[in-house]
Structure formats: structure tokens, C-alpha cells
Design a protein around this motif. Sequence first.
Motif, PDB file in Angstrom:
ATOM      1  N   SER A   1      30.511 -30.695 -15.987  1.00 53.23           N
ATOM      2  CA  SER A   1      32.031 -30.086 -16.173  1.00 53.23           C
ATOM      3  C   SER A   1      33.132 -30.470 -16.940  1.00 53.23           C
ATOM      4  O   SER A   1      33.304 -30.163 -17.916  1.00 53.23           O
ATOM      5  CB  SER A   1      32.566 -29.216 -15.361  1.00 53.23           C
TER       6      SER A   1
ATOM      7  N   LEU B   1      32.284 -23.122 -19.372  1.00 58.84           N
ATOM      8  CA  LEU B   1      32.569 -23.178 -18.238  1.00 58.84           C
ATOM      9  C   LEU B   1      32.869 -21.784 -17.123  1.00 58.84           C
ATOM     10  O   LEU B   1      32.576 -23.049 -15.897  1.00 58.84           O
ATOM     11  CB  LEU B   1      33.517 -23.693 -18.408  1.00 58.84           C
ATOM     12  N   ALA B   2      33.189 -20.954 -18.042  1.00 52.09           N
ATOM     13  CA  ALA B   2      34.148 -19.582 -16.837  1.00 52.09           C
ATOM     14  C   ALA B   2      32.337 -19.213 -16.233  1.00 52.09           C
ATOM     15  O   ALA B   2      32.474 -19.701 -15.115  1.00 52.09           O
ATOM     16  CB  ALA B   2      34.176 -18.654 -17.970  1.00 52.09           C
TER      17      ALA B   2
ATOM     18  N   SER C   1      32.115 -21.473 -13.508  1.00 53.17           N
ATOM     19  CA  SER C   1      32.468 -21.422 -11.914  1.00 53.17           C
ATOM     20  C   SER C   1      32.625 -20.124 -11.519  1.00 53.17           C
ATOM     21  O   SER C   1      32.340 -20.863  -9.944  1.00 53.17           O
ATOM     22  CB  SER C   1      33.979 -21.417 -12.757  1.00 53.17           C
TER      23      SER C   1
ATOM     24  N   SER D   1      29.623 -21.594  -9.717  1.00 50.30           N
ATOM     25  CA  SER D   1      29.261 -22.543  -8.509  1.00 50.30           C
ATOM     26  C   SER D   1      30.590 -22.110  -7.207  1.00 50.30           C
ATOM     27  O   SER D   1      29.880 -22.487  -6.161  1.00 50.30           O
ATOM     28  CB  SER D   1      30.668 -23.442  -9.014  1.00 50.30           C
ATOM     29  N   LEU D   2      31.307 -21.114  -7.509  1.00 51.66           N
ATOM     30  CA  LEU D   2      32.241 -20.268  -6.833  1.00 51.66           C
ATOM     31  C   LEU D   2      31.268 -19.473  -5.682  1.00 51.66           C
ATOM     32  O   LEU D   2      30.987 -19.140  -4.132  1.00 51.66           O
ATOM     33  CB  LEU D   2      32.827 -19.400  -6.894  1.00 51.66           C
TER      34      LEU D   2
ATOM     35  N   ALA E   1      33.939 -27.977  -7.240  1.00 50.07           N
ATOM     36  CA  ALA E   1      32.941 -27.800  -6.798  1.00 50.07           C
ATOM     37  C   ALA E   1      32.313 -29.685  -6.585  1.00 50.07           C
ATOM     38  O   ALA E   1      31.417 -29.381  -5.396  1.00 50.07           O
ATOM     39  CB  ALA E   1      31.865 -28.349  -8.627  1.00 50.07           C
TER      40      ALA E   1
ATOM     41  N   ILE F   1      39.192 -27.729 -13.463  1.00 53.01           N
ATOM     42  CA  ILE F   1      39.024 -26.606 -13.108  1.00 53.01           C
ATOM     43  C   ILE F   1      37.822 -26.411 -12.031  1.00 53.01           C
ATOM     44  O   ILE F   1      37.632 -25.772 -11.376  1.00 53.01           O
ATOM     45  CB  ILE F   1      39.981 -25.775 -13.357  1.00 53.01           C
ATOM     46  N   VAL F   2      36.699 -26.865 -13.024  1.00 52.35           N
ATOM     47  CA  VAL F   2      35.371 -25.821 -12.724  1.00 52.35           C
ATOM     48  C   VAL F   2      35.385 -27.125 -12.017  1.00 52.35           C
ATOM     49  O   VAL F   2      34.205 -27.284 -10.282  1.00 52.35           O
ATOM     50  CB  VAL F   2      34.669 -26.129 -13.755  1.00 52.35           C
TER      51      VAL F   2
END
Length: 208
Positions: free
Chosen positions: A122, A19-20, A23, A26-27, A174, A169-170
Motif C-alpha cells: 500500500s 487503495l480504497a 482497505s 484488509s478490514l 493492516a 492509511i491502508v
Amino acid sequence: MLEQVLGWARDGGPIVWLLAVASVYSLALIIVKVIDLGGVLGGAAARSAALADWRGGKLAEAQAQVTEGRYPADRVLAHGMTALAARENAEVVERELERRGNEELERMRRWLRTLEVIAMVSPLLGLLGTVLGMIQSFQELELAGGSANAAVLAGGIWQALLTTAAGLIVAIPAAIAANLLSAKVDRAAHMIEDAVSALFAAEHARSG
């Protein structure tokens, strides 16, 4: 704070690390698309002036105002004016402008689907991590038998819930970015359609 975050990532297991990565990806996509779509809604005043010139028979002046345009609607309009000035068949020109409009739309939508997939997957990954963590916690509770206590069980549960929190959080940024950027692309598509319709209306007024 950084130590605490790294501790959570370690406790959450491989799904949190996955997931990190999602993240960060996606950022990066959000930043790229915000820059890419930064000016797609501009140029309305110049196009209106160009269409007014076209309607008045000032074809060269009209073309000059949109030929160097950097907006999607400008590029489509410029091609339409060039084709009509060369006396190409109006139906053929209309089909070509539709094709070019679809190309512009496809270019603007590039990578947005990836953001939508990240936003959708996610939370599911987070839920999967939580379920796997809960299974492991209850297995440990069963193996501990009579010596198990609430503190051990609670520790396993909060670690398992970390993946759900990480997934949300992810997903939330998004999902917000994908929806806002898609809305911007839709507005740009309407501007292209309006420009093409206005061009044919101006051509009809000029010719008739």
C-alpha cells in the motif's frame, strides 16, 4: 465530510480507488481473523487437569476432558492421548502430532500473509501515485511556461500527495493487525508444543 472524501478520491485518481478496495479487503480480513483466532489461547486449565489424570492412570477421564475441546492444543492433545491409549509406537505418535500441529498452525496463519502484503504494498502504491502526480504537475507547469503560478503548482502537488496519505492509511492498520495476530498464532503454537511435551512426560511418568 463524505463529499470531501469523495473529492479526494476523485482527485487522487485510480490508485486511490485501488487503495480504497485494498482497505475494505484488509478490514474484512482483520475482522475474520480476529473472530477466527478469538479462542485459540484458551483451555489451559482443562488440559492441565487432563494431563494430571493421564499421569495418574485415569486415561478415560483424561481423554474426556480434551476430546470435545475447541482449541488447537486440545485437538492435538486428544489425538495423542487416543493414539497412546491404543499403544501405538511413541515415535510414530510424536511424528503424527507434529504433523497435526503444523496443520493447526497453517490454518491459524491463513490470510495473515495477505494482510502483510497489503501492509507492504500500500505505501508503495501511494508513493507511485504521488510520483505520477508530480510528473503530471511539472509537465503542466512546463506547458504553462511564463503564465504558471505557485497556486497551480501547489494544487497539483497536494493532489499527488493524497495517494501517499491513502497508502499509509491502508498500510498502518493492516501492519498492526498482521503483527498482533501473528503474535497470537505464535503463542498458540507454543501452547501446542507445550501440550505435546507435557503429554509425553506424563506418559513416561505413568509407564515408568
